[in-house]
Design an enzyme around this catalytic site. Sequence first.
Site, PDB file in Angstrom:
ATOM      1  N   THR A  78       0.819  -1.208   0.000  1.00 37.65           N
ATOM      2  CA  THR A  78       0.000   0.000   0.000  1.00 37.65           C
ATOM      3  C   THR A  78       0.852   1.257   0.000  1.00 37.65           C
ATOM      4  OG1 THR A  78      -1.549   1.300   1.369  1.00 37.65           O
ATOM      5  CG2 THR A  78      -0.129  -0.221   2.524  1.00 37.65           C
ATOM      6  N   TYR A 123      -1.854   0.001  10.171  1.00 40.45           N
ATOM      7  CA  TYR A 123      -2.018  -0.707   8.902  1.00 40.45           C
ATOM      8  C   TYR A 123      -0.762  -0.573   8.034  1.00 40.45           C
ATOM      9  CZ  TYR A 123      -3.607  -1.346   4.069  1.00 40.45           C
ATOM     10  OH  TYR A 123      -3.716  -1.712   2.753  1.00 40.45           O
TER      11      TYR A 123
END
Length: 334
Positions: free
Chosen positions: A126, A150
């Site tokens: 990501t 995350y």
Amino acid sequence: MSADKPLNDRDIIVVGGAGYIGAHVCKTLSKYGANPITFDNLSSGHAHAVKWGPLETVDLRDAGATEAAFQRYAHVETVIHLASSIEVGIGETHPAEFYQNNVLGAMNLLNAMRKTDAAQIIFSSTCATYGETDAMPLTENQPQIPLSTYGKTKLAIEHMIESYHKAYGLKYVTLRYFNAAGADEAGEIGEEHDPETHLIPIALRSAMGLRGRMKIFGTDYDTPDGSCIRDYIHVSDIALAHVKALLALDTGLAATSLNIGTGNGVSNLEVLQTIERVTGLPLPYDPAPRRGGDLSRLYADGAKAKAIIGFEPQHSGIETIIKTAWNFHKREMD
């Protein structure tokens, strides 16, 4: 091997293949001639989205079960790893769950791979690994200083994969997605998160009257219309990037990390305006304060992905993204 089916009836393990991106990856692999084998614990994925190959219900946090599943497919060379906890807010309040699911799960996966013929991996990462920066468009050379749990778990897995490459010869491509959006053109699969946290499906459901008014977090950013700008890439283009990465590994690529985005920014208000235009429905919204950590702009430099694996987005105009998402979500009105 035919030119239009270059993966030639090949078995590929897709971990998280029952999820939003994973299901699109499986469909695209099938289109290119492969047989996707989905490994998923169905905690957030959906069995009904597994349409192009078998489903093995397995939880990566269980090392024994993961190894046993890999032994059943010991001939498979390539693994695509997409399974992870992704809800940023939950990661901040429940970090132990995120580290166990994402990092421990990835370690169990890599160790199971070492005991079979699985010598190459494509990892779903990501842009959240980069953290806060004004250097746009983002290149892969930007320092990785993630702010969220995350992003930190994804970066930890990137480091783990790099270590396994250096020590054990694991070949890899890490794909750092920007904002995945849209749905399969045929309407077979799309976003079905619970809870849903992505702007486009939330906005579509607001327009359909299935939830309350939209909130736009921050209308005073230094952007043309005051709202945040993000890089939306069609989920089918993300799926294509996995095929391109796999073909590059097959032809000699050993290790790389790539941004997967369009290089173009679209503002939150532009997204809402496009939804109104595509659906013909009004989409009222209320301005709300900025959220902590939100950047005014975030979009990719995709030059490296084009150069290394030949990837260029094909379906990622914002109108195409909205039209395909609407085609999937409007079934909720039936």
